[in-house]
Design a protein around this motif. Sequence first.
Motif, PDB file in Angstrom:
ATOM      1  N   ASN A  88       5.422   6.197  26.191  1.00 26.31           N
ATOM      2  CA  ASN A  88       6.343   6.384  25.099  1.00 26.31           C
ATOM      3  C   ASN A  88       7.146   7.576  25.048  1.00 26.31           C
ATOM      4  OD1 ASN A  88       5.755   3.757  24.113  1.00 26.31           O
ATOM      5  ND2 ASN A  88       4.475   4.755  22.497  1.00 26.31           N
ATOM      6  N   LYS A  89       6.492   8.815  25.570  1.00 27.63           N
ATOM      7  CA  LYS A  89       7.101  10.168  25.649  1.00 27.63           C
ATOM      8  C   LYS A  89       7.924  10.128  27.081  1.00 27.63           C
ATOM      9  CE  LYS A  89       5.282  12.856  22.687  1.00 27.63           C
ATOM     10  NZ  LYS A  89       6.099  13.473  21.471  1.00 27.63           N
ATOM     11  N   LEU A  90       7.617   9.379  27.988  1.00 26.45           N
ATOM     12  CA  LEU A  90       8.450   9.201  29.302  1.00 26.45           C
ATOM     13  C   LEU A  90       9.869   8.712  29.100  1.00 26.45           C
ATOM     14  CD1 LEU A  90       5.716   9.049  31.915  1.00 26.45           C
ATOM     15  CD2 LEU A  90       7.096  11.010  31.678  1.00 26.45           C
ATOM     16  N   ILE A  91       9.550   7.403  28.393  1.00 27.82           N
ATOM     17  CA  ILE A  91      10.688   6.732  28.012  1.00 27.82           C
ATOM     18  C   ILE A  91      11.794   7.282  27.027  1.00 27.82           C
ATOM     19  CG2 ILE A  91      11.458   4.732  26.673  1.00 27.82           C
ATOM     20  CD1 ILE A  91       8.670   3.183  27.782  1.00 27.82           C
ATOM     21  N   ARG A  92      11.063   7.940  25.942  1.00 28.94           N
ATOM     22  CA  ARG A  92      12.064   8.768  24.854  1.00 28.94           C
ATOM     23  C   ARG A  92      12.776   9.750  25.779  1.00 28.94           C
ATOM     24  NH1 ARG A  92      13.796   8.153  19.584  1.00 28.94           N
ATOM     25  NH2 ARG A  92      14.564  10.385  19.322  1.00 28.94           N
ATOM     26  N   GLU A  93      12.077  10.570  26.693  1.00 28.90           N
ATOM     27  CA  GLU A  93      12.602  11.486  27.283  1.00 28.90           C
ATOM     28  C   GLU A  93      13.844  11.105  28.137  1.00 28.90           C
ATOM     29  OE1 GLU A  93      11.118  15.267  30.288  1.00 28.90           O
ATOM     30  OE2 GLU A  93       9.955  13.562  29.889  1.00 28.90           O
ATOM     31  N   ASN A  94      13.773  10.134  28.909  1.00 27.70           N
ATOM     32  CA  ASN A  94      14.603   9.534  29.636  1.00 27.70           C
ATOM     33  C   ASN A  94      15.745   8.904  28.709  1.00 27.70           C
ATOM     34  OD1 ASN A  94      16.129   7.138  31.626  1.00 27.70           O
ATOM     35  ND2 ASN A  94      15.054   8.770  32.867  1.00 27.70           N
ATOM     36  N   LEU A  95      15.681   8.435  27.657  1.00 24.40           N
ATOM     37  CA  LEU A  95      16.660   7.639  26.909  1.00 24.40           C
ATOM     38  C   LEU A  95      17.510   8.846  26.155  1.00 24.40           C
ATOM     39  CD1 LEU A  95      15.022   4.792  25.136  1.00 24.40           C
ATOM     40  CD2 LEU A  95      16.748   4.743  26.511  1.00 24.40           C
ATOM     41  N   GLU A  96      16.967  10.206  26.021  1.00 20.58           N
ATOM     42  CA  GLU A  96      17.486  11.162  25.423  1.00 20.58           C
ATOM     43  C   GLU A  96      18.449  11.710  26.415  1.00 20.58           C
ATOM     44  OE1 GLU A  96      14.415  13.423  23.745  1.00 20.58           O
ATOM     45  OE2 GLU A  96      14.591  12.477  22.050  1.00 20.58           O
ATOM     46  N   LYS A  97      18.447  11.637  27.680  1.00 18.39           N
ATOM     47  CA  LYS A  97      19.060  12.152  28.592  1.00 18.39           C
ATOM     48  C   LYS A  97      20.163  11.175  28.815  1.00 18.39           C
ATOM     49  CE  LYS A  97      15.304  14.254  31.520  1.00 18.39           C
ATOM     50  NZ  LYS A  97      14.901  14.220  32.411  1.00 18.39           N
ATOM     51  N   LEU A  98      19.913   9.867  28.655  1.00 18.80           N
ATOM     52  CA  LEU A  98      21.102   8.713  28.896  1.00 18.80           C
ATOM     53  C   LEU A  98      22.128   8.715  27.863  1.00 18.80           C
ATOM     54  CD1 LEU A  98      18.882   6.074  30.670  1.00 18.80           C
ATOM     55  CD2 LEU A  98      20.563   7.620  31.814  1.00 18.80           C
ATOM     56  N   ILE A  99      21.481   8.765  26.302  1.00 16.64           N
ATOM     57  CA  ILE A  99      22.183   8.421  25.259  1.00 16.64           C
ATOM     58  C   ILE A  99      22.156   9.474  24.267  1.00 16.64           C
ATOM     59  CG2 ILE A  99      22.324   6.617  23.366  1.00 16.64           C
ATOM     60  CD1 ILE A  99      20.610   4.856  25.297  1.00 16.64           C
ATOM     61  N   LYS A 100      23.223   9.826  23.775  1.00 13.27           N
ATOM     62  CA  LYS A 100      23.239  10.689  22.636  1.00 13.27           C
ATOM     63  C   LYS A 100      22.476  10.400  21.418  1.00 13.27           C
ATOM     64  CE  LYS A 100      28.277  11.272  23.267  1.00 13.27           C
ATOM     65  NZ  LYS A 100      29.756  11.075  22.702  1.00 13.27           N
ATOM     66  N   ASN A 101      21.765  11.498  20.963  1.00 14.47           N
ATOM     67  CA  ASN A 101      20.654  11.119  19.844  1.00 14.47           C
ATOM     68  C   ASN A 101      21.272  10.207  18.727  1.00 14.47           C
ATOM     69  OD1 ASN A 101      18.285  11.792  19.033  1.00 14.47           O
ATOM     70  ND2 ASN A 101      18.929  13.541  17.842  1.00 14.47           N
ATOM     71  N   ASP A 102      22.294  10.538  18.144  1.00 19.25           N
ATOM     72  CA  ASP A 102      22.745   9.714  16.985  1.00 19.25           C
ATOM     73  C   ASP A 102      22.749   8.227  17.453  1.00 19.25           C
ATOM     74  OD1 ASP A 102      22.648  11.925  15.339  1.00 19.25           O
ATOM     75  OD2 ASP A 102      24.804  12.214  15.583  1.00 19.25           O
ATOM     76  N   GLU A 103      23.386   8.232  18.523  1.00 19.11           N
ATOM     77  CA  GLU A 103      23.563   6.506  19.105  1.00 19.11           C
ATOM     78  C   GLU A 103      22.352   6.247  19.344  1.00 19.11           C
ATOM     79  OE1 GLU A 103      25.807   4.262  22.643  1.00 19.11           O
ATOM     80  OE2 GLU A 103      26.003   6.307  22.548  1.00 19.11           O
ATOM     81  N   LEU A 104      21.357   6.726  19.811  1.00 22.76           N
ATOM     82  CA  LEU A 104      20.018   6.212  20.269  1.00 22.76           C
ATOM     83  C   LEU A 104      19.389   5.904  19.081  1.00 22.76           C
ATOM     84  CD1 LEU A 104      17.671   5.508  22.021  1.00 22.76           C
ATOM     85  CD2 LEU A 104      17.117   7.953  21.954  1.00 22.76           C
ATOM     86  N   LYS A 105      19.432   7.045  17.890  1.00 21.78           N
ATOM     87  CA  LYS A 105      18.758   6.628  16.551  1.00 21.78           C
ATOM     88  C   LYS A 105      19.333   5.247  16.051  1.00 21.78           C
ATOM     89  CE  LYS A 105      17.699  11.229  14.948  1.00 21.78           C
ATOM     90  NZ  LYS A 105      18.063  12.273  14.147  1.00 21.78           N
ATOM     91  N   ASN A 106      20.598   4.987  16.030  1.00 20.22           N
ATOM     92  CA  ASN A 106      21.378   3.831  15.480  1.00 20.22           C
ATOM     93  C   ASN A 106      20.796   2.533  16.199  1.00 20.22           C
ATOM     94  OD1 ASN A 106      22.820   5.275  13.793  1.00 20.22           O
ATOM     95  ND2 ASN A 106      24.527   5.535  14.866  1.00 20.22           N
ATOM     96  N   MET A 107      20.605   2.718  17.437  1.00 23.79           N
ATOM     97  CA  MET A 107      20.426   1.562  18.387  1.00 23.79           C
ATOM     98  C   MET A 107      18.932   1.042  17.946  1.00 23.79           C
ATOM     99  SD  MET A 107      22.031   2.542  22.093  1.00 23.79           S
ATOM    100  CE  MET A 107      21.750   1.048  22.894  1.00 23.79           C
ATOM    101  N   VAL A 108      18.234   2.153  17.894  1.00 24.58           N
ATOM    102  CA  VAL A 108      16.830   1.702  17.541  1.00 24.58           C
ATOM    103  C   VAL A 108      16.513   1.186  16.176  1.00 24.58           C
ATOM    104  CG1 VAL A 108      14.371   2.897  17.019  1.00 24.58           C
ATOM    105  CG2 VAL A 108      15.884   3.550  19.196  1.00 24.58           C
ATOM    106  N   ALA A 109      17.464   1.942  15.274  1.00 21.94           N
ATOM    107  CA  ALA A 109      17.265   1.485  13.994  1.00 21.94           C
ATOM    108  C   ALA A 109      17.795  -0.214  13.676  1.00 21.94           C
ATOM    109  CB  ALA A 109      18.214   2.414  12.810  1.00 21.94           C
ATOM    110  N   GLN A 110      18.750  -0.415  14.529  1.00 25.08           N
ATOM    111  CA  GLN A 110      19.366  -1.864  14.752  1.00 25.08           C
ATOM    112  C   GLN A 110      18.367  -2.706  15.046  1.00 25.08           C
ATOM    113  OE1 GLN A 110      21.980  -2.833  13.174  1.00 25.08           O
ATOM    114  NE2 GLN A 110      21.376  -5.093  13.706  1.00 25.08           N
TER     115      GLN A 110
END
Length: 192
Positions: A88-110
């Motif tokens: 989970n840490k590795l996935i999250r770390e990679n996503l934070e490099k690829l996607i802006k934090n606010d956009e990632l939060k919105n995608m996860v929330a959706q």
Amino acid sequence: MKYKKILFWLIPLILIAGGLYFILSDSYPVALVNEQIIEARDFEKDYASALRYYQSVFKVYKEDAAKLDSQESKQEIRRATLDKLIENKLIRENLEKLIKNDELKNMVAQKIKEAVKESPDIQKGVQTLYGLSLDDFKQRILAPQAEREILEGRLYLDGKKIDEWLKQEKSKAKVIILISGFGWDGEGVIIK
């Protein structure tokens, strides 16, 4: 001279108080993943929910739940839990490099909203199956799963598979296991 004496006693006192706080609050690290901390409280809570899940599954399928009481079974569930937290840490770390934090939060929330919307009686089911509140379930189970699905989609567009990506990332990751009985072999958590 007076200040040196005060500092001589004050610094060790602060260090001891800080150490006691971490130990008593379960905030101490059980593993480091590329310098990110996995805290004992997260590990223990995820382990407890995994154990509860397996007990529920054994009950549903009329299996002998006593098998889960063996030290080997509990150790394996702990190992798998820690391995999943590292993934989970590795996935999250990679996503934070690829996607802006606010956009990632919105995608996860959706994704979480869609998953919870499908089942109106989810609170009772979550409590029975995992022993978690709905908020904990969203944070510990649904959010990491949503992040995995988001990354899986991104990798798919690049012609990659998540399992192969995870294997590669695990081999490159700097993982330090800080609890006894476990180690890291470059591919995952192992029982020592």
